[in-house]
Every structure is written in structure tokens, then in C-alpha cells.
Write an enzyme that holds these catalytic residues in place. Structure first.
Site, PDB file in Angstrom:
ATOM      1  CB  ILE A   1      -2.812   5.205   3.918  1.00 21.51           C
ATOM      2  CG1 ILE A   1      -2.935   4.540   5.408  1.00 21.51           C
ATOM      3  CG2 ILE A   1      -2.527   6.546   3.398  1.00 21.51           C
ATOM      4  CD1 ILE A   1      -1.647   5.036   5.940  1.00 21.51           C
TER       5      ILE A   1
ATOM      6  N   GLY B   1      -2.631   4.583  -3.905  1.00 23.28           N
ATOM      7  CA  GLY B   1      -2.881   3.112  -4.529  1.00 23.28           C
ATOM      8  C   GLY B   1      -1.777   2.766  -5.743  1.00 23.28           C
TER       9      GLY B   1
ATOM     10  CE1 TYR C   1       0.136   1.861   4.311  1.00 22.28           C
ATOM     11  CE2 TYR C   1       0.490  -0.436   4.656  1.00 22.28           C
ATOM     12  CZ  TYR C   1       0.738   0.797   5.165  1.00 22.28           C
ATOM     13  OH  TYR C   1       1.091   1.110   6.198  1.00 22.28           O
ATOM     14  CB  CYS C   2       1.459   3.947  -1.779  1.00 27.77           C
ATOM     15  SG  CYS C   2       0.027   4.028  -3.071  1.00 27.77           S
ATOM     16  CG  LEU C   3      -1.380   9.440  -0.066  1.00 33.71           C
ATOM     17  CD1 LEU C   3      -1.810   9.600   1.531  1.00 33.71           C
ATOM     18  CD2 LEU C   3      -0.785  10.811  -0.483  1.00 33.71           C
TER      19      LEU C   3
END
Length: 151
Positions: A129, A104, A100-102
């Protein structure tokens, strides 16, 4: 908390500007279509033995991360160099991984790269997130547990 929301919004806007490149959009679309995308609610039922890999930069991770049994922070730019030592040698190449990242896209790119490196059970948290927070979930940081407060 309002400050965190403001910072996340500003960072998300910067990410949107970067994604305007048609070539980068093509890479992200390829990654997203070749990697299983799961929703935040799916994260609860994937497996108890998942490893969450936060591919954001260290300062982003410090602002808050998704709490799980195993959370690794491996920035996207260092993934290929760290994946063998931090994942394969410890957990094997068939471990359940969710990136995951901020928002996607970096998570999708990272997941695709892990697949190309031989990891067989890789998924990405669709929406990152921000999607996690939007569904009412919390993140953790050195300040404790935090939630997104909608105005």
C-alpha cells in the site's frame, strides 16, 4: 493526514526490524521470486474481476485500504483457515487475486501460500500500500478518501 503518514512510517520501521532475520528474509525472497509481482500502475489493467486481498491486520485495514470492486480483508495469520470459505467457495480457485500488505513481504508470503493451496491466478502488489500511495493513488477508510501528502 500528517498523522497517518507518521504512523505508516513508524510501522514501516518496525517491519524493517523484523525482516532482519536471515531465515525470514529467505522465506520472503522465495515468495517474491515465485509469485508474480505487479506494480501499482499494473493494478489498473490486471482485470475488472480481480479480488484484492488485504492481508494486513484489522486495525491496519481500518487505517485505509485500496478501493476496488472486490476487497477482502484476510489477515496473513488467518489466511489458510479463511481462504476456502471466503475465496474458493464463492469465486473458485482460478479467480484473479492480488494480495497486498503495507510494504509487500506479507503479501508475497500470502500469495505463495494461496498458490500452494491451489489458487492458480495469484499476484502480489510489489511495495504494498505504501507503493500504491507513493504513485499518487488514494486509499479509503471510514474517514473517506485519503492521499499521501509529501512534505
Amino acid at each position: 493526514m500528517k498523522n497517518l503518514h507518521t504512523k505508516l512510517d513508524k510501522y514501516a520501521q518496525k517491519c524493517d526490524e523484523v525482516f532482519l532475520s536471515k531465515h525470514l528474509k529467505g522465506l520472503i525472497e522465495e515468495a517474491s521470486s515465485n509469485v508474480v509481482q505487479i506494480s501499482p500502475s499494473d493494478l489498473y489493467v490486471v482485470s475488472n474481476d480481480i479480488i484484492l486481498i488485504d492481508v494486513r491486520e484489522p486495525e491496519e485495514f481500518a487505517s485505509g485500504f485500496i478501493n476496488a470492486h472486490q476487497v477482502l480483508t484476510i489477515p496473513r495469520g488467518k489466511l489458510e483457515f479463511m481462504a476456502i470459505d471466503k475465496i474458493a467457495k464463492i469465486y473458485g480457485d482460478d479467480v484473479n487475486i492480488v494480495t497486498y500488505c503495507l510494504k509487500g513481504p506479507r503479501g508475497s508470503l500470502a500469495a505463495l501460500q494461496l498458490q500452494k493451496m491451489g489458487f492458480t491466478n495469484v499476484k502480489n502488489l510489489n511495495g504494498g500500500i505504501l507503493a500504491w500511495l507513493a504513485e499518487g493513488n488514494t486509499i479509503h477508510s471510514y474517514l473517506g478518501e485519503m492521499a499521501l501528502v509529501k512534505a
